[in-house]
Design a protein around this motif. Structure first.
Motif, PDB file in Angstrom:
ATOM      1  N   VAL A 174       0.815   7.043  -0.965  1.00  0.00           N
ATOM      2  CA  VAL A 174       0.136   5.926  -1.623  1.00  0.00           C
ATOM      3  C   VAL A 174      -0.983   6.496  -2.484  1.00  0.00           C
ATOM      4  CG1 VAL A 174       0.655   4.338   0.260  1.00  0.00           C
ATOM      5  CG2 VAL A 174      -1.499   5.602   0.273  1.00  0.00           C
TER       6      VAL A 174
ATOM      7  N   TRP B 157      -5.197   2.165  -4.624  1.00  0.00           N
ATOM      8  CA  TRP B 157      -4.608   0.929  -4.131  1.00  0.00           C
ATOM      9  C   TRP B 157      -5.459   0.266  -3.052  1.00  0.00           C
ATOM     10  CZ3 TRP B 157       1.134   2.781  -3.237  1.00  0.00           C
ATOM     11  CH2 TRP B 157       1.690   3.117  -4.486  1.00  0.00           C
TER      12      TRP B 157
ATOM     13  N   CYS C 133      -0.859  -1.340  -0.386  1.00  0.00           N
ATOM     14  CA  CYS C 133      -0.314  -0.157   0.266  1.00  0.00           C
ATOM     15  C   CYS C 133       0.754  -0.553   1.296  1.00  0.00           C
ATOM     16  CB  CYS C 133      -1.474   0.583   0.913  1.00  0.00           C
ATOM     17  SG  CYS C 133      -1.002   1.964   1.886  1.00  0.00           S
TER      18      CYS C 133
ATOM     19  N   GLU D   4       3.897  -1.524  -0.595  1.00  0.00           N
ATOM     20  CA  GLU D   4       4.572  -0.340  -1.136  1.00  0.00           C
ATOM     21  C   GLU D   4       5.207   0.474  -0.010  1.00  0.00           C
ATOM     22  OE1 GLU D   4       5.384   0.619  -3.971  1.00  0.00           O
ATOM     23  OE2 GLU D   4       5.894   2.742  -3.611  1.00  0.00           O
ATOM     24  N   MET D   5       4.463   0.557   1.082  1.00  0.00           N
ATOM     25  CA  MET D   5       4.946   1.310   2.230  1.00  0.00           C
ATOM     26  C   MET D   5       6.246   0.753   2.786  1.00  0.00           C
ATOM     27  SD  MET D   5       2.952   2.402   5.392  1.00  0.00           S
ATOM     28  CE  MET D   5       4.600   2.152   6.021  1.00  0.00           C
TER      29      MET D   5
ATOM     30  N   VAL E 146      -2.037  10.368   0.964  1.00  0.00           N
ATOM     31  CA  VAL E 146      -2.794   9.765  -0.126  1.00  0.00           C
ATOM     32  C   VAL E 146      -2.857  10.765  -1.274  1.00  0.00           C
ATOM     33  CG1 VAL E 146      -5.020   8.781  -0.797  1.00  0.00           C
ATOM     34  CG2 VAL E 146      -4.149   8.461   1.537  1.00  0.00           C
TER      35      VAL E 146
ATOM     36  N   ILE F 116      -7.863   2.082  -0.481  1.00  0.00           N
ATOM     37  CA  ILE F 116      -7.425   3.271   0.251  1.00  0.00           C
ATOM     38  C   ILE F 116      -8.489   4.364   0.180  1.00  0.00           C
ATOM     39  CG2 ILE F 116      -5.709   5.115   0.304  1.00  0.00           C
ATOM     40  CD1 ILE F 116      -4.669   2.465   1.357  1.00  0.00           C
TER      41      ILE F 116
ATOM     42  N   TYR G 109      -9.244   6.361   3.794  1.00  0.00           N
ATOM     43  CA  TYR G 109      -8.380   7.492   4.157  1.00  0.00           C
ATOM     44  C   TYR G 109      -9.177   8.665   4.714  1.00  0.00           C
ATOM     45  CZ  TYR G 109      -9.215  10.514   0.029  1.00  0.00           C
ATOM     46  OH  TYR G 109      -9.750  11.338  -0.907  1.00  0.00           O
TER      47      TYR G 109
END
Lengths: 451, 451
Positions: free
Chosen positions: B147, B151, B156, B159-160, B175, B200, B204
């Protein structure tokens, strides 16, 4: 990204400990992974090591402690108070904590458990201590995420967030019924992709591999490898979910098992390492050497019976060949036994014993003929009488066949009787094959040359 | 839960194949894990195995194919059409697919790749083929979830869900920045517990272990074990994220490496298994036996120089002791080298060479004295002259010390020169120690007894 611990870093740490410069030490160690901190600690003396463990946050020191060698860790723990040990255990997963407790003297262990503040954690550790080492019960941890089949996905995510705090890595979410019995599993991925309102019983995967608390560690390793599992749940006799084993713990187990077999093949009877002290190494090595010595003295007896050969200049050169015969018998025996022991470990020794017998005999015939031809060639070059060379070649071939059969079937028989076949590799097979080989050699020579 | 494949099941499958009863076959195989199907296939003949692979869904047959032995798999693939192979590859992870392609003849490989419908998949496989086997590039798969740091958590998760469809197991979410460079990671757990609106880049973990495409497989294994990682991202020279390696692939690698070392120590030069055919086994074993034979013939030469000893009844019994001396030299050498080779592999051979020298000498002195005393005792019981027993005891001690030093330092020197020290275990060390041992034995005897 590979981080290398330099001698300078070690020196710096030693100096900072000497100067009691805790602030700077903290700064440096904060940046370093616990596995590397363990490596640094491994190169300090007991006083320095204890100092660092006390200085670090329990969160980090507990992980570093687990990576240390057992002997050194025990000595560090001797220097910690009951309360300090309990603080370390508080941060550890239950399986690690139970391992540490098992290393302590009994009365101290009880005091430490009593000092653990989290009662559930203490209880879990006490439960794990009940199981035998090297069984699924002894290997598992209590940390896992479980949900009931009657919950909704949304409720499950809520509950999961709560449980997941204690679980470093969530591999699978286990689904249980109201009695705690294992019903199936869910992956985090499934949870992310399912509708929030769905019931768990409608989305979970009812097929789940599991092991029993009494399953042997080797069997757990085999199952996890075969089915490529990253975690496996452990159930009790009523199929109630009681724990789980993760692959990272099994990697260590698999490696230790492989190393043990390797050491056994090399004639080292205990789990020793290159930097263990001289006495530990002696205890691991001397017994096998004594076995080898007795084997050697056994051959002395056999050869004494053939002493008269020495008075006959035509054939006394036979004695020059005893080390060769013994070495070949040993080499062939070790080769055969290693292949079988490995095959047994990987569960691919299949088919009938007769077929294997035939295979080993043909294999040794091929090897034997090749080596016999070389011996005859050598004899021609050296100008030996042809009958003499033929004697040695024939004896060599027979010895190779017998050695291969011993090397193949002794491990198979041991395995059938429930004895670890790995003990039949290395010195054991070499020594017995030496004796058999030399006996056979002189006996065949006697038959052919007629002395 | 352990599933055992019975002979009845195998027979049943064989009969159903013969009767072309596909419906019943499907029913039975549907219930069975692919690893078990692979085990069943391993016990069929080529025709039957091919039949099953063609019958099964690619989803299942592709997994089963990967578990088969390489030789057998190659023969099955020979019987499949280019299109059929492409269908199997379609279902495989890129790392497995690339391994299969690498096993095919070059022109066939190209045809198969051209048949793969998913263009991205085909391209990924082609990329993996560029990397060297046993490097991180050759071991990694292209399947991973990544990702962008810009985002939101909600974006995320969306998309995931899309990416995760292709990825069997999501360990970590990686990431990346807008150039695809690896910035850090997120666990699924973090994603579940973070606010949906957070970015994110704010949640992260910027610390992430990674390896380079050129990192050696052994080093990858070492890092993953040391830091207890379940997956590690692989980056190229610009730190762009290009793939990831999961621990289950490394378990196989670690095991294979351990088995290779074990086989090397046992004098088996190639990766063979108990059920390989006689020729493969011969190719793996004969070279080491020939080495052993040359060693034995070397000792013949040495002993010829001492042939006169045979004419002297007082001391000719020395010849009875050559197998004992050779065996002890071999055993001690293998013990020393095995400990060092394992220590080198685990990176715990540290400290100065002088200290190690001193340690090996003291260790062998302890072992040597113990064994020498036993030999003297044996001599007394047998009624040998004391000078004769003392000669053998002294020679034995010297041989043990020299053998231990050779066993210790040959692997260290090889390792320093970048040669795999494992070749210095087993027959290599046994053979050279046999020769040295026998030479030393007669030489010391000559000095003491004065012949």
């Amino acid at each position: 990204m590979s981080f290398e611990i330099s001698d300078e870093l070690i020196d710096q740490v030693k100096h900072l400990i000497k100067d009691v410069n805790d602030t700077r030490l903290q700064e440096i160690l904060d940046e370093i992974h616990f596995a590397d901190i363990a490596e640094i600690i491994g190169q300090l003396n007991l006083h320095q090591a204890t100092y660092l463990i006390k200085l670090l946050d329990s969160e980090k020191s507990s992980e570093a402690l687990m990576e240390l060698e057992e002997d050194f860790r025990e000595r560090i723990l001797d220097n910690l108070s009951v309360k300090e040990i309990a603080e370390e255990l508080e941060e550890m997963d239950t399986d690690d904590a139970a391992d540490i407790i098992a290393e302590l003297p009994e009365d101290r262990a009880e005091e430490v458990i009593a000092e653990i503040e989290d009662e559930k954690h203490a209880e879990d550790i006490k439960e794990l201590l009940l199981y035998k080492e090297d069984t699924a019960g002894g290997l598992m941890a209590k940390e896992l995420v479980k949900v009931k089949e009657t919950w909704t996905v949304a409720g499950c995510v809520r509950e999961m967030r709560r449980q997941a705090e204690k679980v470093t890595r969530v591999h699978s979410i286990y689904v249980i019924d109201k009695e705690g019995k294992l019903k199936g599993r869910l992956s985090l991925k499934d949870l992310l992709t399912a509708s929030a309102k769905a019931y768990i019983r409608d989305v979970y995967i009812p097929k789940v591999d599991y092991v029993n608390i009494e399953t042997e560690g080797e069997e757990v390793a085999r199952i996890m490898q075969k089915y490529d599992l990253e975690a496996i749940p452990v159930v009790d006799h009523e199929t109630v979910l009681v724990g789980r084993i993760t692959i990272d713990d099994m990697v260590d187990f698999i490696k230790e098992e492989a190393e043990k077999d390797y050491q056994m093949a090399a004639g080292i009877s205990q789990d020793v390492e290159a930097d263990d002290n001289v006495w530990e190494l002696t205890r691991a090595r001397l017994p096998w050497l004594i076995l080898g010595l007795f084997g050697g003295l056994g051959s002395v007896f056999i050869m004494q019976d053939f002493e008269d050969v020495m008075t006959n200049p035509r054939i006394r050169d036979l004695f020059f060949y005893t080390p060769l015969i013994a070495a070949m018998a040993g080499n062939v025996g070790v080769q055969s036994s290693a292949i079988i022991v490995q095959g047994l470990a990987n569960d691919n020794v299949k088919g009938s014993l007769w077929k294997r017998l035939l295979k080993e005999i043909s294999l040794s015939l091929i090897n034997g003929v090749a080596l016999a031809l070389l011996v005859i060639l050598f004899g021609i070059v050296m100008g030996y009488e042809i009958s003499f060379s033929l004697t040695i070649a024939t004896a060599l071939m027979s010895v190779i066949i017998v050695a291969a059969l011993i090397g193949t079937f002794v491990p198979i028989i041991l395995d059938k009787r429930g004895i670890d076949p790995a003990i039949a590799t290395g010195p054991f097979i070499t020594t017995s094959n030496d004796i058999f080989g030399i006996f056979l050699f002189f006996y065949i020579a006697k038959l052919i040359l007629g002395f």
